[in-house]
Design a protein around this motif. Structure first.
Motif, PDB file in Angstrom:
ATOM      1  N   CYS A  12     -24.385  23.062  15.497  1.00  0.00           N
ATOM      2  CA  CYS A  12     -23.571  22.269  14.563  1.00  0.00           C
ATOM      3  C   CYS A  12     -23.458  22.948  13.205  1.00  0.00           C
ATOM      4  O   CYS A  12     -22.378  22.988  12.607  1.00  0.00           O
ATOM      5  CB  CYS A  12     -24.169  20.873  14.397  1.00  0.00           C
ATOM      6  SG  CYS A  12     -24.071  19.864  15.888  1.00  0.00           S
ATOM      7  N   GLN A  16     -19.978  24.242  11.379  1.00  0.00           N
ATOM      8  CA  GLN A  16     -19.601  23.697  10.073  1.00  0.00           C
ATOM      9  C   GLN A  16     -19.317  24.792   9.050  1.00  0.00           C
ATOM     10  O   GLN A  16     -18.638  24.559   8.059  1.00  0.00           O
ATOM     11  CB  GLN A  16     -20.705  22.774   9.561  1.00  0.00           C
ATOM     12  CG  GLN A  16     -20.791  21.469  10.334  1.00  0.00           C
ATOM     13  CD  GLN A  16     -22.040  20.681   9.994  1.00  0.00           C
ATOM     14  OE1 GLN A  16     -22.809  21.054   9.113  1.00  0.00           O
ATOM     15  NE2 GLN A  16     -22.267  19.591  10.709  1.00  0.00           N
ATOM     16  N   GLY A  42     -19.345  20.505  17.222  1.00  0.00           N
ATOM     17  CA  GLY A  42     -18.882  20.201  15.871  1.00  0.00           C
ATOM     18  C   GLY A  42     -17.683  20.959  15.379  1.00  0.00           C
ATOM     19  O   GLY A  42     -17.282  20.802  14.229  1.00  0.00           O
ATOM     20  N   LEU A  44     -13.962  21.558  14.567  1.00  0.00           N
ATOM     21  CA  LEU A  44     -12.963  20.546  14.245  1.00  0.00           C
ATOM     22  C   LEU A  44     -11.799  20.562  15.230  1.00  0.00           C
ATOM     23  O   LEU A  44     -11.120  21.580  15.400  1.00  0.00           O
ATOM     24  CB  LEU A  44     -12.437  20.793  12.823  1.00  0.00           C
ATOM     25  CG  LEU A  44     -11.421  19.765  12.311  1.00  0.00           C
ATOM     26  CD1 LEU A  44     -12.094  18.417  12.083  1.00  0.00           C
ATOM     27  CD2 LEU A  44     -10.758  20.263  11.028  1.00  0.00           C
ATOM     28  N   LYS A  70     -16.938  16.071  18.224  1.00  0.00           N
ATOM     29  CA  LYS A  70     -17.804  15.494  17.197  1.00  0.00           C
ATOM     30  C   LYS A  70     -17.043  15.299  15.886  1.00  0.00           C
ATOM     31  O   LYS A  70     -17.341  14.420  15.106  1.00  0.00           O
ATOM     32  CB  LYS A  70     -19.002  16.415  16.941  1.00  0.00           C
ATOM     33  CG  LYS A  70     -19.983  16.500  18.095  1.00  0.00           C
ATOM     34  CD  LYS A  70     -20.817  15.232  18.177  1.00  0.00           C
ATOM     35  CE  LYS A  70     -21.840  15.317  19.307  1.00  0.00           C
ATOM     36  NZ  LYS A  70     -22.834  16.371  19.097  1.00  0.00           N
ATOM     37  N   GLN A  71     -16.068  16.184  15.637  1.00  0.00           N
ATOM     38  CA  GLN A  71     -15.255  16.094  14.420  1.00  0.00           C
ATOM     39  C   GLN A  71     -13.795  16.272  14.794  1.00  0.00           C
ATOM     40  O   GLN A  71     -13.464  17.098  15.657  1.00  0.00           O
ATOM     41  CB  GLN A  71     -15.641  17.180  13.424  1.00  0.00           C
ATOM     42  CG  GLN A  71     -17.036  17.062  12.858  1.00  0.00           C
ATOM     43  CD  GLN A  71     -17.237  18.018  11.699  1.00  0.00           C
ATOM     44  OE1 GLN A  71     -16.902  17.721  10.554  1.00  0.00           O
ATOM     45  NE2 GLN A  71     -17.775  19.189  11.996  1.00  0.00           N
ATOM     46  N   SER A  73      -9.570  15.888  13.008  1.00  0.00           N
ATOM     47  CA  SER A  73      -8.715  15.592  11.855  1.00  0.00           C
ATOM     48  C   SER A  73      -7.940  14.307  12.120  1.00  0.00           C
ATOM     49  O   SER A  73      -7.839  13.844  13.260  1.00  0.00           O
ATOM     50  CB  SER A  73      -7.757  16.757  11.600  1.00  0.00           C
ATOM     51  OG  SER A  73      -6.900  16.942  12.707  1.00  0.00           O
ATOM     52  N   CYS A 100     -14.987   6.992  14.037  1.00  0.00           N
ATOM     53  CA  CYS A 100     -14.109   7.368  12.915  1.00  0.00           C
ATOM     54  C   CYS A 100     -12.744   6.679  13.006  1.00  0.00           C
ATOM     55  O   CYS A 100     -11.988   6.697  12.033  1.00  0.00           O
ATOM     56  CB  CYS A 100     -13.953   8.885  12.845  1.00  0.00           C
ATOM     57  SG  CYS A 100     -13.178   9.620  14.287  1.00  0.00           S
TER      58      CYS A 100
END
Length: 301
Positions: A12, A16, A42, A44, A70-71, A73, A100
């Motif tokens: 992760c 990032q 992680g 994006l 995990k992430q 936009s 989210c």
């Protein structure tokens, strides 16, 4: 250099730090297994990659990739709404715990899917009360509401007994439990609980809480009841005087207690209260003469 087996946290942290995460996913194509691994760690996810799956007839992988990410936009949500429909996208988010996207959900949907924490974060407490979600209310600090729901024992166990002062029932429970510190503070909320300060003080008096009242400096009440002992023990002479217990004052102790620069004030107070024998003993000729106490004035020499 030997190969390393990275932990989930290390993966992760690496993703990032990627300067261009969107371009990074495309650099992994056409190996979709690696793409899935990347988003799970992680990287994006954006709608650009979803368009790629759409254009390459891999539509069935779109929801799977979104679930794995995990992430992502915000344009991923927009893509899903346009492709599957807004209602279906919300249901997809709720079923798959895509937190989210909860911000796009109605309160009714959150209640239907029992997402109590999300409702608490929105400060939507009505469904929580309706479904008796007292643990959630406690976790998010809705102590007054818990008191209104009669969760007195829970609040005491959580050391939040002060929340009980907002209702008459809560005040009665505090008295029954002997939580007198909290009970005392209840008079500040008399408009809510009906316990005026006079009522609170009298309940405390009737339950032998004179020491607490003394600590709270309820001097007028205590001395009005004739409770003078702690004031004598502590030498609170000016307080005794202020509330009409002049006969209890030990003037010698009062004078000894006063600093040098205040001793004259003690004599002035004694003159005002006509304690002539004390003034004569300490040769206060001027004060005695000024007050026309000529007999005591003669004795003062």
């Amino acid at each position: 250099m030997e190969a390393m087996n990275l932990t989930e946290k290390q993966w992760c942290e690496l993703y990032q730090k990627l300067p261009q995460p969107e371009d990074f996913l495309f650099s992994l194509l056409p190996n979709l297994n690696v793409v899935f691994t990347a988003v799970e760690h992680g990287s994006l996810l954006t709608s650009r990659l979803l368009f790629y799956l759409l254009e390459t007839n891999k539509v069935q992988l779109i929801p799977e990739l979104v679930k794995a990410a995990k992430q992502m936009s915000s344009n991923v949500y927009d893509f899903m709404c346009r492709f599957y429909g807004a209602e279906q996208t919300i249901e997809f988010a709720l079923k798959n715990n895509i937190t989210c996207w909860y911000k796009y959900c109605s309160d009714e949907y959150l209640e239907q899917y029992q997402l109590w924490d999300a409702l608490a974060q929105r400060r939507k407490t009505e469904p929580l009360v309706r479904h008796q979600q007292y643990d959630v209310l406690e976790r998010y600090g809705y102590y007054t509401l818990l008191a209104e729901c009669g969760q007195f024992e829970r609040l005491i166990k959580a050391e939040k007994a002060l929340a009980l002062v907002f209702t008459a029932e809560g005040m009665a429970f505090l008295a029954k439990a002997g939580l007198w510190e909290e009970f005392y503070q209840g008079w500040n909320e008399s408009l809510c609980n009906g316990y005026t300060k006079d009522k609170v003080l009298n309940v405390l008096w009737d339950n032998n809480q004179q020491d607490l009242l003394f600590k709270k400096q309820e001097d007028e009440f205590l001395l009005g009841k004739g409770w003078v002992k702690p004031y004598l023990d502590e030498g609170f002479w000016s307080t005794l005087i202020a509330y009409g217990h002049v006969d209890k004052v030990d003037w010698e102790a009062y004078l000894a207690q006063a600093p040098v620069y205040s001793k004259d004030m003690v004599f002035q107070e004694a003159a005002k209260l006509k304690v002539w024998d004390f003034l004569a003993k300490h040769r206060q000729h001027r004060l005695l003469f000024k007050n026309k106490q000529f007999g005591w004035w003669l004795k003062s020499f």
